[in-house]
Each structure stands twice: as C-alpha cells, then as structure tokens.
Design an enzyme around this catalytic site. Sequence first.
Site, PDB file in Angstrom:
ATOM      1  N   ASP A 170      10.891  -2.901  -1.003  1.00  0.00           N
ATOM      2  CA  ASP A 170      11.217  -1.412  -1.447  1.00  0.00           C
ATOM      3  C   ASP A 170      11.079  -0.474   0.074  1.00  0.00           C
ATOM      4  OD1 ASP A 170      10.910   0.707  -3.531  1.00  0.00           O
ATOM      5  OD2 ASP A 170       9.305   1.234  -2.249  1.00  0.00           O
TER       6      ASP A 170
ATOM      7  N   HIS B 292      16.749   1.540 -11.715  1.00  0.00           N
ATOM      8  CA  HIS B 292      15.797   2.434 -12.195  1.00  0.00           C
ATOM      9  C   HIS B 292      15.592   3.612 -11.712  1.00  0.00           C
ATOM     10  CE1 HIS B 292      13.964   0.578  -8.645  1.00  0.00           C
ATOM     11  NE2 HIS B 292      13.057   1.623  -8.754  1.00  0.00           N
TER      12      HIS B 292
ATOM     13  N   ASP C 195       4.383   6.913 -10.034  1.00  0.00           N
ATOM     14  CA  ASP C 195       5.782   6.880  -9.500  1.00  0.00           C
ATOM     15  C   ASP C 195       6.334   5.403 -10.210  1.00  0.00           C
ATOM     16  OD1 ASP C 195       8.281   6.706  -8.408  1.00  0.00           O
ATOM     17  OD2 ASP C 195       7.389   6.191  -6.267  1.00  0.00           O
TER      18      ASP C 195
ATOM     19  N   GLU D 224      15.847  -2.986   0.418  1.00  0.00           N
ATOM     20  CA  GLU D 224      16.213  -1.930  -0.195  1.00  0.00           C
ATOM     21  C   GLU D 224      16.505  -0.755   0.890  1.00  0.00           C
ATOM     22  OE1 GLU D 224      15.414   1.967  -3.103  1.00  0.00           O
ATOM     23  OE2 GLU D 224      13.753   1.179  -1.668  1.00  0.00           O
TER      24      GLU D 224
ATOM     25  N   TYR E  24      11.626   2.301   6.048  1.00  0.00           N
ATOM     26  CA  TYR E  24      10.715   3.708   6.576  1.00  0.00           C
ATOM     27  C   TYR E  24       9.368   3.178   7.122  1.00  0.00           C
ATOM     28  CZ  TYR E  24      14.377   5.749   3.256  1.00  0.00           C
ATOM     29  OH  TYR E  24      15.383   6.214   2.874  1.00  0.00           O
ATOM     30  N   LEU E  25       9.283   2.039   7.371  1.00  0.00           N
ATOM     31  CA  LEU E  25       7.966   1.435   7.870  1.00  0.00           C
ATOM     32  C   LEU E  25       7.478   2.268   9.301  1.00  0.00           C
ATOM     33  CD1 LEU E  25       8.298  -2.407   7.484  1.00  0.00           C
ATOM     34  CD2 LEU E  25       7.698  -0.479   5.547  1.00  0.00           C
TER      35      LEU E  25
ATOM     36  N   ASP F  79       1.756   7.038   3.478  1.00  0.00           N
ATOM     37  CA  ASP F  79       2.326   5.788   4.130  1.00  0.00           C
ATOM     38  C   ASP F  79       1.422   4.867   5.145  1.00  0.00           C
ATOM     39  OD1 ASP F  79       4.746   6.890   3.627  1.00  0.00           O
ATOM     40  OD2 ASP F  79       5.769   6.432   5.355  1.00  0.00           O
TER      41      ASP F  79
HETATM   42  C1  GLC Z   1      12.100   3.074  -3.899  1.00  0.00           C
HETATM   43  C2  GLC Z   1      12.128   3.058  -5.414  1.00  0.00           C
HETATM   44  C3  GLC Z   1      11.632   4.035  -6.185  1.00  0.00           C
HETATM   45  C4  GLC Z   1      10.271   4.708  -5.795  1.00  0.00           C
HETATM   46  C5  GLC Z   1      10.458   4.890  -4.251  1.00  0.00           C
HETATM   47  C6  GLC Z   1       8.992   5.236  -3.864  1.00  0.00           C
HETATM   48  O1  GLC Z   1      13.257   3.869  -3.521  1.00  0.00           O
HETATM   49  O2  GLC Z   1      13.504   2.415  -6.058  1.00  0.00           O
HETATM   50  O3  GLC Z   1      11.625   3.846  -7.407  1.00  0.00           O
HETATM   51  O4  GLC Z   1      10.352   6.105  -6.319  1.00  0.00           O
HETATM   52  O5  GLC Z   1      10.760   3.811  -3.628  1.00  0.00           O
HETATM   53  O6  GLC Z   1       8.116   4.007  -3.864  1.00  0.00           O
END
Ligand code: GLC
Length: 570
Positions: free
Chosen positions: A213, A322, A73, A255, A217-218, A183
Amino acid sequence: MSFTAPIQLPGLTRDPLWYRRSVFYEVLVSAYVDSNGDGSGDLQGLASKLDYLQWLGIDALWIPPFFQSPLRDGGYDVSDYRAILPDFGTIDEFKDLVRKAHERNMRVIIDLPLNHTSDQHDWFQQSRSDPEGPYGDFYVWSDTDEKWPDIRIIFTDTEESNWAFDPVRRQFYFHRFFSHQPDLNFNHPAVHEAVFDIVRFWLDLGVDGFRLDAIPYLYESDEGNGEGEPPTHEFLKELRAMVDREYPGRIMIAEANQWPKEVAAFFGTDEEPECHMAFDFPVMPRIFYSLRSQQADELVRVLSEVTDIPSWAGWGVFLRNHDELTLEMVSEEYRQAMYGWYAYDPRMRANVGIRRRLAPLLDNSRAELELAHALLFSLAGSPFLYYGDEIGMGDNIWLDDRDSSRTPMQWTPDRNAGFSSADPGKLTLPVVQSLVYNYSVVNVESQLAQSRSLLHWVRNVIHVRKAHPAFGLGSLRVLQTDHESVLAFVRSYEGSGTHFGDQPEDVLCVFSFGHNPISVRIEAPELANTRLQDLFGGGAFPSVDEDGVLTLTLATQSFYWLHIGRHEQY
Ligand code: GLC
C-alpha cells in the site's frame, strides 16, 4: 530469481508466472459474509464463499487490511500488524482460509500498509511518550511543520497539512494520509527490521504475496517530492531479495498512483528486482472518459506509449476498487468533464476523485458494463475485479467517505441481503436499498437463476480470457483506425515452450465507444490475408484484405475479440 524456483505450496500449480495469468478479486472481509451474526463480515464467512469465487473463475484474492485497527481508515490504520481484528476472526481462521484457497488453486494476497501506522499503534504511543526509548525514532518528528512544503497533500478533503502537532511529545509528526496515520521513519534501521519481521510473519502463515500500500511514500527528502525517492527503491530491493531468498515464489504488488514510466521503476531490473506487479492507474479513468466522450484518442495515446519493463513484470488493471475513482492522472479539462458526467452531485466526489461503484457510474447500462469489462479483461495486465461489481452492485452516497462503495455483498433477496443474520441496525454498514440497486433485485441468487445475467456474462468472459494466454502474457500493439470512437489492438503471444503447452496466438480486440452503430477501417498491414474468427462463438469474420485493411461494423458500444489465423494458411 524467485520465478524460476519451484513453488512448494500444496494444491497450487507450479506456474512461476501465475500472477500474469490470474484474475484477481478484491474482497473486503468486513463486507462479504458475516458467519456469526455479529453484524460484521469475517474470515470464516469469506472462506464459505470460495466455491462461488472458484466458479466465477477467480485465481487470486486481494484482501485489504484485516489487522487490529481502530478502523478510522477502513483498516489501513493498523494498530497491530500481527493481530487480526477480533470482529474478523482469528489467526487459525486465517490459516484455514489460506488452506482452503490453496486447495482450490487460488492464491491469497494480503494488503500491507507499511508507510504509516495508526496513532493507536504501540510504537507510536511509545514514540510520543519516550523520545529516548527504543521507538523514539520510529516516526518522522520535527520541531517545525514547515519542512517539505512541496510534498502534496493526498486527502485534500480532510487534511490541510502533512504535519500534525503531538501535544505529548510537543513536536510535529509527518503524515501522508490522515493525521491519525503517522508515517514510519524508514531512515531508522529498526523500522526495516520490524517491517521484515511482519512480512515474514504473514509469509509463514502461507500468504502468496502482498499488495504494498502507498509504496512510493516511504521516504521523504529535501530535494524530491517524497514519491519514489531513491532510498524507497533501495528498500524494496532489499525486501524483494529477502522474499526471494526465504520465500521463493511469493509476490509483491506496488500501489503507486503515478505514470507508467515512474511506476516502472517499482519493478526494478532483472539484476535488482523490486515488485512483480504494479497497478496501472492512468488507463482506468480514460476508459470512463471514452465511454461518455465517444472518443478513443486518449486510450489510443496511453496504450501506444511503450514502457520497458522486465519480462516477468506484470500490470494490474482495474475499473474500480475500495478507493475513490481517482482522477489524479487526467488533465484538469478531462477531470471537469468527468465530474460533470459521473459526479454531478457533489456528494459523489471524494478528494480528487469519485466515490461511486461501477454500475451506478455507468447508469446501469448493460452495454457499457460489458464494454468496460471487455476492456478490463483484454488490456495488458492482470484484471482486478472489485467484489460485487460482477453483479452490478450499487452504492450509497449518503455514507461517509469511501464507505459509499464498501457496503455488504448482496447474496440473496433475504434479510440483510443474505450477508448477515444480525439485526439490520447492527450491520457495520447498511445494505443498499436504493430503487435500482436494491438487494431484493440485485443479488447473486437471482443472477445465478438468469442465464443472461451480468454475473453469467462476466463469468463467461473470464473463462474465455483464461483459455487464451495471449491476454495474460502477450504483447499489446495499437492499430490505426479511421474512426475516432474506435480502439483496436492486437495481443500477440509467442508461446511459452514450457510444460504449460501454450501455443503462439494473436487476438485482435476492437472496441467502439460510439453511441450509435459505426463502420470502421482498421489498418493492419502485417495481418494482410489473415482470417478472423470470433473468440466466443467461433464464427467466421471478414478476412483482412491483401492490403492489410479490415472493414468492420460495430453495434452501439460494442466490441469484438477475434482470433487471428496468422499461423494457418489459406
Ligand atoms: C491506500 C489505500 C487507501 C488508504 C490509503 C492510506 O491508498 O488504498 O484506502 O486510505 O492508502 O492508507
């Protein structure tokens, strides 16, 4: 709080709100410069381009994960948070990069995926094989895959469930993203300790902050939908307190792909701060919508909604990154319209979004590229550029998933676009060779040689923005207009009164999404009798009349940034 404490790093300005004034640049180590000819970009290669980035006007780098990883990923599947993937370099080379960046007054933000690890991480390997051992509770295990059915699936293209069965432990584990990304269990105190230690490890190496990142969702709960649950905020408060205490001046960026009102929770409060910055997700797709629909109304709507955030908090705005251009924050009707305009080939889609780069999305229209950047650089928040968009790089929709827009940076018309000296077949991803975006045409070298290139244009706008603190620090107020294609707002800044010597200033920004020239009446009663001047060339514009009305004409898909002479008499 941290922003009042002096920043000790050599070479860096001591501005406590540096992140609000900064222009950020997201750069993938793998795709920037390959310094040793092995086919992959690396840290030394990136360090060799800091002069270019400084010239462009970049104040801070955001570097997506470069840790040890099976790269299933793009590195967001970490198998060791303290090790650098050997293809990318060494810890010493990373330190060197940070030192060289700081010498240029450039900050370095790294990406930390904390919600999950790779299934190759030693913690997971131990957790699955030794449930009673020290890592037994590091992940979210269950005997059933029926728990939390209300938690949505994010990677809809590949995942059918947020649970996967592990044949070793003979239990299910929870995963918000790919099934190879289990997770972490934040209910387990040892996970907190492990995460704190990772954060300290990188702060000790000199990084200026983290992009956190997938931070909503933690935690999961039986009641909620697993996004921004109360204990997630508790954890962030603890993390921020530790950072402020032990590393004052370093920052945390959230994020969180949610509405500003929900995202605002990730800033916390003055008393209990969480993140310094958070990305503004909803505004981005609306820019793309307006460009095609010629309607500014949705932008007017979201920008008119005032979200209360602490005075030090800042938004991050972006056009592309990205990931896919996510359409999660628009209505189904808008989404379908945007798929029709921007992803007419099903290959261009990924999950709930579009996996293309900026220039191909805008069909390489210079007018649209300029308009989109003018918005990016004048909205409330710090702009985040995506590497290569400054030269209008293309994409490759024949590559898998989001690799379509992660191809090597195009430096020159030479072999491998000057990215690498390796055999072209050895590159981790091929360079773009399409008709319009071929690296022999689209590259830094040739754009440097053309004074009217997109690269020079973007650099100029960045420098104009940086000369006016109203863009980074000011408020934003949307104005009424009589034209559906026009967005107009005022950025106002009261001046800082600090040793930075910022003066109060007001800037009027006007954008036309019309596909033909237009004339517009803008209502600005509080600007009655003020003079306007173009921010770029200083040219005088018609004044706002005594009734507070301004009539302007705008060329096809164009914009103005106008200095408002509010503090001058005439
Ligand atoms: C975030 C990143 C993404 C990744 C995802 C899972 O959303 O921006 O690129 O695939 O987390 O880690």
